[in-house]
Scaffold this active site. Structure first.
Site, PDB file in Angstrom:
ATOM      1  N   GLU A   1      10.862  11.274 -26.752  1.00 33.12           N
ATOM      2  CA  GLU A   1      10.988  12.578 -26.102  1.00 33.12           C
ATOM      3  C   GLU A   1      10.043  13.550 -26.789  1.00 33.12           C
ATOM      4  O   GLU A   1       9.727  13.412 -27.976  1.00 33.12           O
ATOM      5  CB  GLU A   1      12.418  13.113 -26.218  1.00 33.12           C
ATOM      6  CG  GLU A   1      13.456  12.273 -25.525  1.00 33.12           C
ATOM      7  CD  GLU A   1      14.846  12.854 -25.726  1.00 33.12           C
ATOM      8  OE1 GLU A   1      15.364  13.483 -24.790  1.00 33.12           O
ATOM      9  OE2 GLU A   1      15.403  12.665 -26.820  1.00 33.12           O
TER      10      GLU A   1
ATOM     11  N   GLU B   1      23.240   5.609 -25.442  1.00 30.84           N
ATOM     12  CA  GLU B   1      21.988   6.082 -24.850  1.00 30.84           C
ATOM     13  C   GLU B   1      20.890   5.793 -25.851  1.00 30.84           C
ATOM     14  O   GLU B   1      21.064   6.029 -27.056  1.00 30.84           O
ATOM     15  CB  GLU B   1      22.040   7.576 -24.549  1.00 30.84           C
ATOM     16  CG  GLU B   1      20.715   8.152 -24.054  1.00 30.84           C
ATOM     17  CD  GLU B   1      20.768   9.664 -23.829  1.00 30.84           C
ATOM     18  OE1 GLU B   1      21.793  10.154 -23.330  1.00 30.84           O
ATOM     19  OE2 GLU B   1      19.776  10.342 -24.181  1.00 30.84           O
TER      20      GLU B   1
END
Length: 321
Positions: A173, A168
């Site tokens: 974020e 991933e």
């Protein structure tokens, strides 16, 4: 108890966020190399979201992370206006499927789970999938306790097994912006302004591992106060993170890895696995979850919602041979 949940769910983001932030200096400010060629883009200039480029997830799965939203494909949760994509998290009860969209038993008609929030999670799977490239997103993040905006990538083919054996890539974020910072060394009254870039790899849960870097924008800028350009350059054996052309993090295949099973033995996959297969992009705004709720002011501030992740554009570049 919270650390137990984080580990069991295989989404142990909180541990890598060691509450330190990279510092800016003149040596890590750079411009994009001229040999990157634009191969895909969405400027969000049309009246509607381009479904030839994006698909919506529709579920109340909770992201595998105890999040509190149902993802929908409704205009209330995702729409284009004034040249910007709006992904809106709303405080409203909604019922939907308990399983994620790719599960073999998934049924859209299932309404077995109810959540107190709605939002949207969009992805380019089978419509935009790339091995290596430069990925740019100009975005303005939401603020408030319990917000979790993300621009990230998942493997399209899961060649090395389930999450996170096949990897991933988290381009950027941000959680709980504008709340009391829990950064180690934070000054009294300091507000949360960090962004985070992360890789997940190793083996399928629960033997997953991760590594990453947090970063504070110069001059106390908040990702929730305006638009910033977030970029990731992914090449064989190396991945680099940027914000507004500031290079703030690098990871290489000397530190990431994945293990596969051969003749009942776990062995290291060759080359720069798992980051040597095609991945697709995701944009989403989650509410709560084990990371966001266990940081800063804790929990979810109901009065902070609705909140919006605004995206000006998404662009993908690749090296031309």
């Amino acid at each position: 108890m919270w650390l137990f949940f984080i580990t069991v769910l295989g989404y142990a983001f909180a541990a890598f966020h060691n509450n330190s932030a990279a510092q800016v200096n003149e040596t890590n400010v750079s411009a994009m190399s001229s040999d990157w060629q634009l191969v895909w883009q969405d400027e969000f200039n049309d009246k509607h979201i381009d479904l030839t480029k994006w698909s919506f997830e529709y579920n109340c799965y909770g992201g595998g992370n105890n999040e509190h939203q149902c993802y929908t494909d409704r205009a209330e949760n995702a729409f284009v206006n004034n040249g910007h994509l709006h992904i809106v998290a709303r405080l409203e009860s909604f019922s939907g499927p308990a399983l994620k969209d790719d599960h073999l038993l998934y049924q859209r008609s299932d309404v077995s789970v109810s959540k107190p929030f709605t939002s949207a999670r969009m992805r380019t799977v089978y419509k935009g999938d790339w091995s290596y490239g430069r990925f740019e997103v100009r975005a303005k993040f939401p603020k408030g306790q319990g917000t979790w905006g993300a621009v990230w990538m998942l493997p399209t083919d899961w060649h090395y097994g389930e999450w996170s054996g096949s990897g991933e890539i988290d381009i950027v974020e941000a959680i709980n912006l504008g709340t009391a910072s829990d950064r180690v060394g934070a000054l009294k009254g300091e507000l949360e302004t960090r962004i985070h870039g992360t890789l997940h790899y190793g083996q399928p849960w629960p033997n997953n591992v991760y590594s990453g870097q947090s970063f504070q924008l110069p001059n106390g800028q908040s990702p929730a106060a305006g638009f910033h350009l977030y970029a990731l350059e992914w090449q064989p054996d190396e991945i680099r993170w940027y914000v507004d052309n500031i290079h703030y993090a690098t990871q290489t295949s000397k530190t990431w890895f994945t293990k596969i099973i051969i003749k009942e033995q776990h062995v290291l996959a060759k080359q720069d696995a798992p980051f040597n297969k095609r991945f697709h992009l995701l944009l989403n705004l989650a509410v709560g979850g084990d990371w966001a709720e266990n940081a800063n002011d804790k929990g979810v501030d109901l009065e902070a919602f609705p909140q919006t992740l605004l995206v000006d554009y998404v662009r993908v570049y690749q090296k031309q041979n």
